[in-house]
Scaffold this active site. Structure first.
Site, mmCIF file in Angstrom:
data_model
loop_
_atom_site.group_PDB
_atom_site.id
_atom_site.type_symbol
_atom_site.label_atom_id
_atom_site.label_comp_id
_atom_site.label_asym_id
_atom_site.label_seq_id
_atom_site.Cartn_x
_atom_site.Cartn_y
_atom_site.Cartn_z
ATOM 1 N N GLY A 1 23.046 6.685 18.518
ATOM 2 C CA GLY A 1 23.230 5.566 19.106
ATOM 3 C C GLY A 1 23.266 5.488 20.597
ATOM 4 O O GLY A 1 23.526 6.411 21.321
ATOM 5 N N TYR A 2 22.708 4.276 21.191
ATOM 6 C CA TYR A 2 22.441 4.127 22.524
ATOM 7 C C TYR A 2 22.893 2.916 23.285
ATOM 8 O O TYR A 2 22.764 2.921 24.267
ATOM 9 C CB TYR A 2 20.826 4.344 22.916
ATOM 10 N N GLY A 3 23.518 2.047 22.211
ATOM 11 C CA GLY A 3 24.081 0.928 22.968
ATOM 12 C C GLY A 3 25.235 0.402 22.029
ATOM 13 O O GLY A 3 26.280 1.232 22.008
ATOM 14 N N GLU B 1 21.149 -4.399 11.886
ATOM 15 C CA GLU B 1 20.066 -4.016 12.906
ATOM 16 C C GLU B 1 18.808 -4.425 12.365
ATOM 17 O O GLU B 1 17.900 -4.805 13.324
ATOM 18 C CB GLU B 1 19.853 -2.500 12.911
#
Length: 232
Positions: A59-61, A135
């Protein structure tokens, strides 16, 4: 007086109950919208190629602060070869066709520090169903197994990661910081203001001890573009 629209909190139950589909239908459809079969086929293929045991997701956001899936464990992790950038136009959740917002994507170059989310294998298909309905609404991401290094772990692990699909029509490419800040400052949609997405991401990273200077700078630029609060 605030003119910000009331927002809806995206939850796993909302996703399971078709909230995203209803949001799309209320807008009269969505270009390139994936069918349910496309979504299911996509995550089943990835699960078939997954390493044995529990699965990891990078996860990056918003997956850091609102994953919407059952996470058994969350750890800081680093992905080499890609960096986080506002490069995906959104006309739905935090924007409109008339005033689109921008979301984060991962594009080649550099490295990105985020989190690795562990999902128990026994529930992986159920959780991936929720994750991919969230997503992969229009295939704007390219989900792949990538190698990430988890803080404190002796060996790297394979993690599912939603990379930016740079062939997608909503890929923004490399925009100037001023253009990005203008879009984030103005855009809002059913899920709230685009600037809230930025603020939540910066706050979640800071809470983990991750200092992303480009995001912090963007936050300052966006704040400078907001109208001043009226004097009391």
């Amino acid at each position: 007086m605030s003119h910000r629209r009331p927002s809806v909190v995206l939850t796993r139950d909302a996703i399971k109950n078709g909230f995203i589909d209803k949001m799309i239908d209320a807008r009269g459809g969505f270009p390139g919208r994936w069918t349910e079969q496309q979504i299911v086929d996509c995550y089943r293929k990835l699960l078939a190629d997954a390493p044995a045991g529990d699965v990891w997701v990078f996860g990056y956001g918003s997956l850091i602060w609102n994953p919407c899936v059952h996470v058994a464990e969350m750890k800081r992790a680093r992905l080499h070869g890609y960096h986080r950038r506002f490069c995906l136009w959104t006309h739905l959740g935090r924007g409109t066709p008339e005033c689109p917002g921008l979301m984060l994507g991962l594009v080649p170059g550099g490295a990105c520090t985020g989190v690795a989310l562990r999902i128990e294998r026994a529930i992986a298909e159920t959780e991936f169903d929720i994750l991919f309905r969230r997503e992969m609404v229009s295939g704007s991401y390219d989900p792949r197994w990538v190698t990430v290094r988890i803080e404190g772990a002796k060996k790297p692990v394979k993690a599912l990661c939603f990379l930016m699909n740079r062939a997608h029509e909503r890929y923004a490419g490399r925009l100037t910081d001023a253009t990005v800040a203008d879009a984030i400052a103005k855009a809002t949609g059913p899920l709230g203001a685009c600037r809230d997405y930025l603020d939540h991401t910066v706050a979640a990273l800071e809470a983990l001890g991750i200092h992303d200077r480009p995001l912090a700078r963007m936050q300052r630029m966006v704040k400078a573009r907001l109208p001043a609060a009226p004097a009391r």
